[in-house]
Write a protein that holds these residues in place. Structure first.
Motif, PDB file in Angstrom:
ATOM      1  N   PHE A 128       0.832  -1.200   0.000  1.00 43.00           N
ATOM      2  CA  PHE A 128       0.000   0.000   0.000  1.00 43.00           C
ATOM      3  C   PHE A 128       0.869   1.253   0.000  1.00 43.00           C
ATOM      4  CE2 PHE A 128      -2.371   3.337   2.226  1.00 43.00           C
ATOM      5  CZ  PHE A 128      -3.459   3.437   1.384  1.00 43.00           C
ATOM      6  N   LYS A 129       1.924   1.250   0.826  1.00 40.15           N
ATOM      7  CA  LYS A 129       2.809   2.420   0.889  1.00 40.15           C
ATOM      8  C   LYS A 129       3.532   2.654  -0.430  1.00 40.15           C
ATOM      9  CE  LYS A 129       3.737   2.877   5.764  1.00 40.15           C
ATOM     10  NZ  LYS A 129       4.750   3.005   6.795  1.00 40.15           N
ATOM     11  N   GLN A 130       3.985   1.567  -1.058  1.00 43.53           N
ATOM     12  CA  GLN A 130       4.660   1.716  -2.347  1.00 43.53           C
ATOM     13  C   GLN A 130       3.695   2.272  -3.391  1.00 43.53           C
ATOM     14  OE1 GLN A 130       6.150  -2.285  -2.936  1.00 43.53           O
ATOM     15  NE2 GLN A 130       8.244  -1.505  -2.971  1.00 43.53           N
ATOM     16  N   ARG A 131       2.478   1.760  -3.394  1.00 43.75           N
ATOM     17  CA  ARG A 131       1.481   2.233  -4.358  1.00 43.75           C
ATOM     18  C   ARG A 131       1.207   3.716  -4.150  1.00 43.75           C
ATOM     19  NH1 ARG A 131      -2.337   0.895  -7.920  1.00 43.75           N
ATOM     20  NH2 ARG A 131      -4.388   1.822  -7.772  1.00 43.75           N
ATOM     21  N   GLN A 132       1.050   4.118  -2.901  1.00 49.24           N
ATOM     22  CA  GLN A 132       0.818   5.537  -2.596  1.00 49.24           C
ATOM     23  C   GLN A 132       2.002   6.383  -3.050  1.00 49.24           C
ATOM     24  OE1 GLN A 132      -2.418   5.307  -2.291  1.00 49.24           O
ATOM     25  NE2 GLN A 132      -2.363   6.891  -0.743  1.00 49.24           N
ATOM     26  N   LYS A 133       3.218   5.883  -2.830  1.00 46.94           N
ATOM     27  CA  LYS A 133       4.419   6.619  -3.218  1.00 46.94           C
ATOM     28  C   LYS A 133       4.490   6.769  -4.735  1.00 46.94           C
ATOM     29  CE  LYS A 133       8.302   6.179  -0.965  1.00 46.94           C
ATOM     30  NZ  LYS A 133       9.584   5.683  -0.431  1.00 46.94           N
ATOM     31  N   ASN A 165       6.231   0.330 -16.926  1.00 51.09           N
ATOM     32  CA  ASN A 165       6.718  -0.364 -15.742  1.00 51.09           C
ATOM     33  C   ASN A 165       5.623  -0.767 -14.766  1.00 51.09           C
ATOM     34  OD1 ASN A 165       9.552  -0.274 -16.356  1.00 51.09           O
ATOM     35  ND2 ASN A 165       9.389   1.930 -16.080  1.00 51.09           N
ATOM     36  N   LYS A 166       4.374  -0.613 -15.144  1.00 51.16           N
ATOM     37  CA  LYS A 166       3.280  -0.883 -14.203  1.00 51.16           C
ATOM     38  C   LYS A 166       3.169  -2.342 -13.804  1.00 51.16           C
ATOM     39  CE  LYS A 166      -0.562  -1.686 -17.296  1.00 51.16           C
ATOM     40  NZ  LYS A 166      -1.928  -1.363 -17.597  1.00 51.16           N
ATOM     41  N   ASP A 167       3.681  -3.250 -14.609  1.00 52.81           N
ATOM     42  CA  ASP A 167       3.574  -4.672 -14.298  1.00 52.81           C
ATOM     43  C   ASP A 167       4.838  -5.240 -13.659  1.00 52.81           C
ATOM     44  OD1 ASP A 167       0.957  -4.866 -15.281  1.00 52.81           O
ATOM     45  OD2 ASP A 167       1.696  -5.040 -17.331  1.00 52.81           O
ATOM     46  N   ALA A 168       5.750  -4.389 -13.235  1.00 51.98           N
ATOM     47  CA  ALA A 168       6.986  -4.869 -12.602  1.00 51.98           C
ATOM     48  C   ALA A 168       6.644  -5.614 -11.316  1.00 51.98           C
ATOM     49  CB  ALA A 168       7.906  -3.698 -12.304  1.00 51.98           C
ATOM     50  N   THR A 169       7.363  -6.698 -11.065  1.00 57.06           N
ATOM     51  CA  THR A 169       7.081  -7.513  -9.887  1.00 57.06           C
ATOM     52  C   THR A 169       8.274  -7.640  -8.945  1.00 57.06           C
ATOM     53  OG1 THR A 169       7.669  -9.525 -11.099  1.00 57.06           O
ATOM     54  CG2 THR A 169       5.339  -8.898 -11.077  1.00 57.06           C
ATOM     55  N   ASN A 170       9.476  -7.446  -9.451  1.00 57.87           N
ATOM     56  CA  ASN A 170      10.665  -7.577  -8.625  1.00 57.87           C
ATOM     57  C   ASN A 170      10.791  -6.381  -7.689  1.00 57.87           C
ATOM     58  OD1 ASN A 170      13.522  -7.164  -7.877  1.00 57.87           O
ATOM     59  ND2 ASN A 170      13.839  -9.034  -9.090  1.00 57.87           N
ATOM     60  N   GLN A 171      10.814  -6.632  -6.391  1.00 61.40           N
ATOM     61  CA  GLN A 171      10.834  -5.545  -5.407  1.00 61.40           C
ATOM     62  C   GLN A 171      12.063  -4.654  -5.546  1.00 61.40           C
ATOM     63  OE1 GLN A 171       8.498  -4.497  -3.085  1.00 61.40           O
ATOM     64  NE2 GLN A 171       7.216  -5.861  -4.310  1.00 61.40           N
ATOM     65  N   ASP A 172      13.224  -5.243  -5.856  1.00 62.75           N
ATOM     66  CA  ASP A 172      14.425  -4.431  -6.042  1.00 62.75           C
ATOM     67  C   ASP A 172      14.284  -3.520  -7.250  1.00 62.75           C
ATOM     68  OD1 ASP A 172      15.702  -5.549  -3.829  1.00 62.75           O
ATOM     69  OD2 ASP A 172      16.620  -7.154  -5.020  1.00 62.75           O
ATOM     70  N   ASP A 173      13.719  -4.044  -8.327  1.00 65.80           N
ATOM     71  CA  ASP A 173      13.490  -3.226  -9.525  1.00 65.80           C
ATOM     72  C   ASP A 173      12.506  -2.095  -9.230  1.00 65.80           C
ATOM     73  OD1 ASP A 173      15.201  -4.848 -10.969  1.00 65.80           O
ATOM     74  OD2 ASP A 173      13.583  -5.965 -11.959  1.00 65.80           O
ATOM     75  N   ILE A 174      11.471  -2.388  -8.478  1.00 71.22           N
ATOM     76  CA  ILE A 174      10.465  -1.374  -8.139  1.00 71.22           C
ATOM     77  C   ILE A 174      11.101  -0.256  -7.321  1.00 71.22           C
ATOM     78  CG2 ILE A 174       8.364  -0.930  -6.805  1.00 71.22           C
ATOM     79  CD1 ILE A 174       7.461  -3.794  -7.665  1.00 71.22           C
ATOM     80  N   MET A 195      14.240   0.576  -7.278  1.00 69.92           N
ATOM     81  CA  MET A 195      15.165   1.295  -8.148  1.00 69.92           C
ATOM     82  C   MET A 195      14.406   2.280  -9.044  1.00 69.92           C
ATOM     83  SD  MET A 195      17.509  -0.036 -11.296  1.00 69.92           S
ATOM     84  CE  MET A 195      15.988  -0.365 -12.151  1.00 69.92           C
ATOM     85  N   MET A 196      13.276   1.840  -9.597  1.00 69.71           N
ATOM     86  CA  MET A 196      12.491   2.718 -10.472  1.00 69.71           C
ATOM     87  C   MET A 196      11.921   3.905  -9.696  1.00 69.71           C
ATOM     88  SD  MET A 196      10.623   0.128 -13.127  1.00 69.71           S
ATOM     89  CE  MET A 196      10.288  -1.228 -12.017  1.00 69.71           C
ATOM     90  N   ILE A 197      11.497   3.679  -8.466  1.00 69.43           N
ATOM     91  CA  ILE A 197      11.000   4.782  -7.636  1.00 69.43           C
ATOM     92  C   ILE A 197      12.114   5.786  -7.389  1.00 69.43           C
ATOM     93  CG2 ILE A 197      10.207   5.388  -5.314  1.00 69.43           C
ATOM     94  CD1 ILE A 197       8.539   2.773  -5.377  1.00 69.43           C
TER      95      ILE A 197
END
Length: 85
Positions: free
Chosen positions: A13-18, A53-62, A64-66
């Motif tokens: 939820f926090k990642q989505r909000q961010k 990038n909306k379908d990214a699943t790897n937490q490290d990649d997510i 990094m993209m943020i």
């Protein structure tokens, strides 16, 4: 026992909000770009990057993209401040 057909939540939820906040801030900042062509280019670029990038699943990649998006936003704000916009 039934198995849910929904995929597991990729973003917390926090990642989505961010991510949503970052996207909104990026588009708001792009509105300050004075040149129409540059503004359109940046808006299209930001939309395409987030969509791609909306379908990214790897937490490290997510993460990094943020971080990269935050850096891009910071650079855009600095550039606009230097240009006096």
């Amino acid at each position: 026992m039934s198995v849910s057909k929904l995929p597991p939540a990729v973003l917390s939820f926090k990642q989505r909000q961010k991510v949503l906040s970052l996207y909104r801030n990026m588009l708001r900042t792009i509105r300050q770009v004075p040149d129409d062509a540059d503004r359109k280019y940046l808006r299209d670029w930001a939309r395409e990057e987030f969509k791609r990038n909306k379908d990214a699943t790897n937490q490290d990649d997510i993460r990094m993209m943020i971080t990269q998006a935050q850096n891009h936003l910071g650079e855009l704000r600095k550039t606009l401040a230097l240009a006096g916009c």
